[in-house]
Scaffold this active site. Structure first.
Site, mmCIF file in Angstrom:
data_model
loop_
_atom_site.group_PDB
_atom_site.id
_atom_site.type_symbol
_atom_site.label_atom_id
_atom_site.label_comp_id
_atom_site.label_asym_id
_atom_site.label_seq_id
_atom_site.Cartn_x
_atom_site.Cartn_y
_atom_site.Cartn_z
ATOM 1 N N LYS A 161 0.849 -1.193 0.000
ATOM 2 C CA LYS A 161 0.000 0.000 0.000
ATOM 3 C C LYS A 161 0.883 1.240 0.000
ATOM 4 O O LYS A 161 1.893 1.292 0.734
ATOM 5 C CB LYS A 161 -0.912 -0.028 1.238
ATOM 6 C CG LYS A 161 -1.990 1.044 1.252
ATOM 7 C CD LYS A 161 -2.917 0.862 2.468
ATOM 8 C CE LYS A 161 -4.049 1.863 2.492
ATOM 9 N NZ LYS A 161 -4.980 1.657 3.636
ATOM 10 N N SER A 220 -9.907 1.591 2.282
ATOM 11 C CA SER A 220 -9.009 2.385 1.489
ATOM 12 C C SER A 220 -7.924 1.578 0.772
ATOM 13 O O SER A 220 -7.318 2.085 -0.174
ATOM 14 C CB SER A 220 -8.334 3.432 2.381
ATOM 15 O OG SER A 220 -7.537 2.805 3.364
ATOM 16 N N SER A 226 -10.205 -0.816 6.504
ATOM 17 C CA SER A 226 -9.568 -0.631 5.197
ATOM 18 C C SER A 226 -8.813 -1.829 4.647
ATOM 19 O O SER A 226 -8.399 -1.812 3.491
ATOM 20 C CB SER A 226 -8.619 0.559 5.231
ATOM 21 O OG SER A 226 -9.349 1.730 5.020
HETATM 22 N N1 GLN Z 1 -13.388 3.667 5.463
HETATM 23 C C1 GLN Z 1 -12.994 4.112 6.757
HETATM 24 C C2 GLN Z 1 -12.673 5.575 6.705
HETATM 25 O O1 GLN Z 1 -12.917 6.163 5.708
HETATM 26 C C3 GLN Z 1 -11.824 3.309 7.240
HETATM 27 C C4 GLN Z 1 -10.558 3.717 6.590
HETATM 28 C C5 GLN Z 1 -9.368 2.918 7.038
HETATM 29 O O2 GLN Z 1 -9.483 1.877 7.684
HETATM 30 N N2 GLN Z 1 -8.204 3.440 6.722
HETATM 31 O O3 GLN Z 1 -12.187 6.145 7.614
#
Ligand code: GLN
Length: 492
Positions: free
Chosen positions: A80, A155, A179
Site C-alpha cells: 500500500k 481504502s 480498510s
Molecule cells: N473507510 C474508513 C474511513 O474512511 C476506514 C478507513 C481505514 O481503515 N483506513 O475512515
C-alpha cells in the site's frame, strides 16, 4: 506449465525450493499479469520491476548455493502506498505527497522483503486512507477485478485488487476502520487486521495512531498466516508494538473447529441496510461451522451500534493532528509564491489535500476544540470503552465471533462518492474491532449476483491463531473458486 500467477505463496516457495521454476520466472509471470490487467484495474501507483528483479536474483542465488529459503521466497507482493520503501515514492495517493521519496523502510515492509517477497509495486488507496472505495485517490480510482464498473473497496483498494487479479500473490494494507477487511470482502480475498500492537506501524503514514494496524491480503488463509509470521513482533521503532510472543500462525491451522465456541453477533445481523443475501451467506457459514463440530450460538454486542459515531470523532481527531505535518515546510507540496508563512501553509494545504482529507481535518479540529472536546471526543472515548467491555464479555463464552464484513457487495464507481454518510456505512461491521483493538479477518463465504460476499471472523486479543484456524476450516469446507471475471477472460 502451471500458471505461476495463480499459485499460493506456500506453493511458490516450495516450487522454487524444488527447482520446478525460478524466482525470476515467478517475477516475470507477475509482471506479465500486470501488463495484461493493470491498464484496466489500475491497482498500482508505481511499479517496481527493478526491485523485484533484484530480490528474485537474490532468491535464485540462494537456490544455486543450496541455501535454505526464507518462508516467502519469490512471492510477488503489493505494498500500500502509505508505507515507506526506499527506492519508491510514498504518495498516500495525495497530491500533497506526489513527489515524496521514501527516506527509510517501513518495518512491516522490510520484514516482508527480508522473508523473501518480491516487491511488485506501490498500491493505490483512498487519499491518506480516508475512504471505502479508492475513489478518493488523487490519481484516479482502482477497479474491481470481478466487475470493472465497480469499486474494489477501500481504502486499501489497490492492495486488494492486485491480489484478486493475480498481479501479486500477497499484499500489505492498513486498517484503521476496515480498510483491509472491507476491500477484502469486495474482492473475494482473505484480508486480515491483526490485533492492535501485533505489527509495527513504523513507516506507515499515520491516519489514527490508536486504530491503525498493518495486515495482509492473500488468496488463502494459510498465506495470511505466513505473512503474519513474517511481519509480526516487537519493533523498537514503534512503542505500541508489543513484546507478546509470536507463535507460528500456520501451526494448528488444519486442526478443525470441533468444540470451538462460535458466536454469531445477532444484533449486527439484524441491522437495517444489511443485504438479505449477505445475511443468508453468513447464516449459511455459521451452519457449516456447526456441521464441522463447532458449538454455534447467538451473542449480542450492543455497544457496537455506537461504533460508527465514535469512530467518526476519534478517527478524524487523530487524523487532524497527524496531518498537521503536511504543511509545505516539514513535508509536502509547497506553493512557491507565498506572501508570508501563513499564506504558505494555507495555500499549500488547500492545493495539496483532496476534499475528503479536508473534511476529516475540519471534523477533527472541531471535535477537539476547547468548547466541544468533552461533548464529542470525551463521549466518543466513553463509547469506545463500552465497546471494549461488550466484546470482553462475549469472549468469556465464545472463542470466535462472526459478522458480515460489509452490508453490501461491491458497489458501482460513483454510486456513493457524493454521499459521505452512505460511504461511511460500508464499515459499520469492521469499525468496532479497531475501537476495541481486536483481530479480524474477512474471508469469502459465497456470492451475491456474481460478486463475492465476505464473512468477518473476530478473535480474542493476540489470538489470531484460533481465528485463522476457524477460517481455514471453513475455507476447506466451502472450497470456493475465487477467480474473478478479468482473470477468467484471460484464460478463455
Ligand atoms: N473507510 C474508513 C474511513 O474512511 C476506514 C478507513 C481505514 O481503515 N483506513 O475512515
Amino acid at each position: 506449465m502451471t500458471d505461476l500467477s495463480s499459485l499460493t505463496a506456500a506453493d511458490i516457495r516450495d516450487g522454487i525450493a524444488a527447482k520446478e521454476f525460478s524466482a525470476r520466472e515467478v517475477a516475470d509471470a507477475a509482471f506479465a499479469r500486470v501488463e495484461a490487467l493493470e491498464p484496466q484495474v489500475r491497482a498500482f501507483n508505481q511499479l517496481t520491476p527493478e526491485l523485484a528483479e533484484k530480490a528474485a536474483n537474490r532468491i535464485d542465488a540462494m537456490v544455486a548455493a543450496g541455501e535454505k529459503l526464507p518462508p516467502l521466497a519469490g512471492v510477488p507482493a503489493g505494498i500500500k502506498d502509505n508505507m515507506n520503501l526506499v527506492g519508491t515514492r510514498t504518495t498516500c495517493s495525495s497530491r500533497i505527497l506526489a513527489d515524496y521519496q521514501s527516506a527509510y523502510d517501513c518495518t512491516a515492509v522490510r520484514r516482508l522483503l527480508d522473508a523473501g517477497a518480491l516487491p511488485v509495486g506501490k498500491c493505490n488507496l483512498d487519499e491518506f486512507a480516508f475512504g471505502s472505495s479508492t475513489e478518493n485517490s488523487a490519481f484516479g480510482p482502482t477497479r474491481n477485478p470481478w466487475d470493472l464498473e465497480r469499486v474494489p473497496g477501500g481504502s486499501s483498494g489497490g492492495s486488494a485488487a492486485c491480489v484478486a487479479a493475480g498481479m501479486a500473490t500477497v499484499s500489505l494494507g492498513s486498517d484503521t476502520g476496515g480498510s483491509i477487511r472491507q476491500p477484502g470482502a469486495l474482492t473475494g480475498t482473505v484480508a486480515m487486521k491483526p490485533t492492535y500492537g501485533r505489527v509495527s506501524r513504523y513507516g506507515c503514514v499515520a491516519f489514527a495512531s490508536s486504530l491503525d494496524q498493518i495486515g495482509p491480503f492473500t488468496r488463502s488463509v494459510r498465506d495470511s498466516a505466513l505473512v503474519l509470521n513474517a511481519i509480526a513482533g516487537k519493533d523498537d521503532m514503534d512503542a505500541t508494538s508489543v513484546t507478546q510472543s509470536v507463535p507460528d500462525f500456520t501451526a494448528g491451522l488444519d486442526d478443525g473447529v470441533k468444540g470451538l465456541r462460535v458466536g454469531i453477533v445477532r444484533d449486527m445481523l439484524e441491522l437495517e441496510g444489511l443485504a438479505p443475501e449477505i445475511k443468508a451467506s453468513v447464516e449459511a457459514a455459521a451452519a457449516r461451522f456447526a456441521a464441522l463440530g463447532a458449538e454455534v450460538d447467538d451473542v449480542d454486542i450492543p455497544a457496537a451500534r455506537h461504533g460508527l459515531s465514535a469512530y467518526y470523532i476519534i478517527g478524524p481527531a487523530e487524523a487532524s493532528s497527524n496531518l498537521a505535518r503536511f504543511d509545505g515546510i516539514r513535508y509536502g507540496h509547497r506553493v512557491d509564491d507565498a506572501s508570508d508563512v501563513l499564506d504558505l501553509y494555507m495555500r499549500s494545504r488547500a492545493e495539496g489535500f483532496g476534499p475528503e482529507s479536508i473534511r476529516r481535518i475540519m471534523l477533527g479540529t472541531y471535535v477537539l476544540s476547547a468548547g466541544y472536546y468533552d461533548a464529542y471526543y470525551g463521549q466518543a472515548q466513553k463509547a469506545r470503552t463500552l465497546i471494549i467491555e461488550d466484546f470482553a464479555k462475549a469472549f468469556e463464552s465464545y472463542d470466535v465471533l462472526l459478522t458480515p464484513t460489509t452490508p453490501e457487495v461491491a458497489f458501482k464507481i460513483g454510486e456513493k462518492s457524493t454521499d459521505p454518510l452512505a460511504m461511511y456505512l460500508s464499515d459499520v461491521f469492521t469499525i468496532p474491532l479497531n475501537l476495541a483493538g481486536l483481530p479480524g479477518v474477512s474471508m469469502p463465504c459465497g456470492f451475491s449476483r456474481g460478486l463475492p460476499v465476505g464473512l468477518q471472523l473476530i478473535g480474542r486479543h493476540f489470538d489470531e491463531a484460533t481465528m485463522l484456524r476457524a477460517a481455514a476450516a471453513l475455507e476447506a469446507d466451502l472450497a470456493l473458486d475465487m477467480t474473478p471475471a478479468t482473470v477468467r477472460s484471460l484464460k478463455a
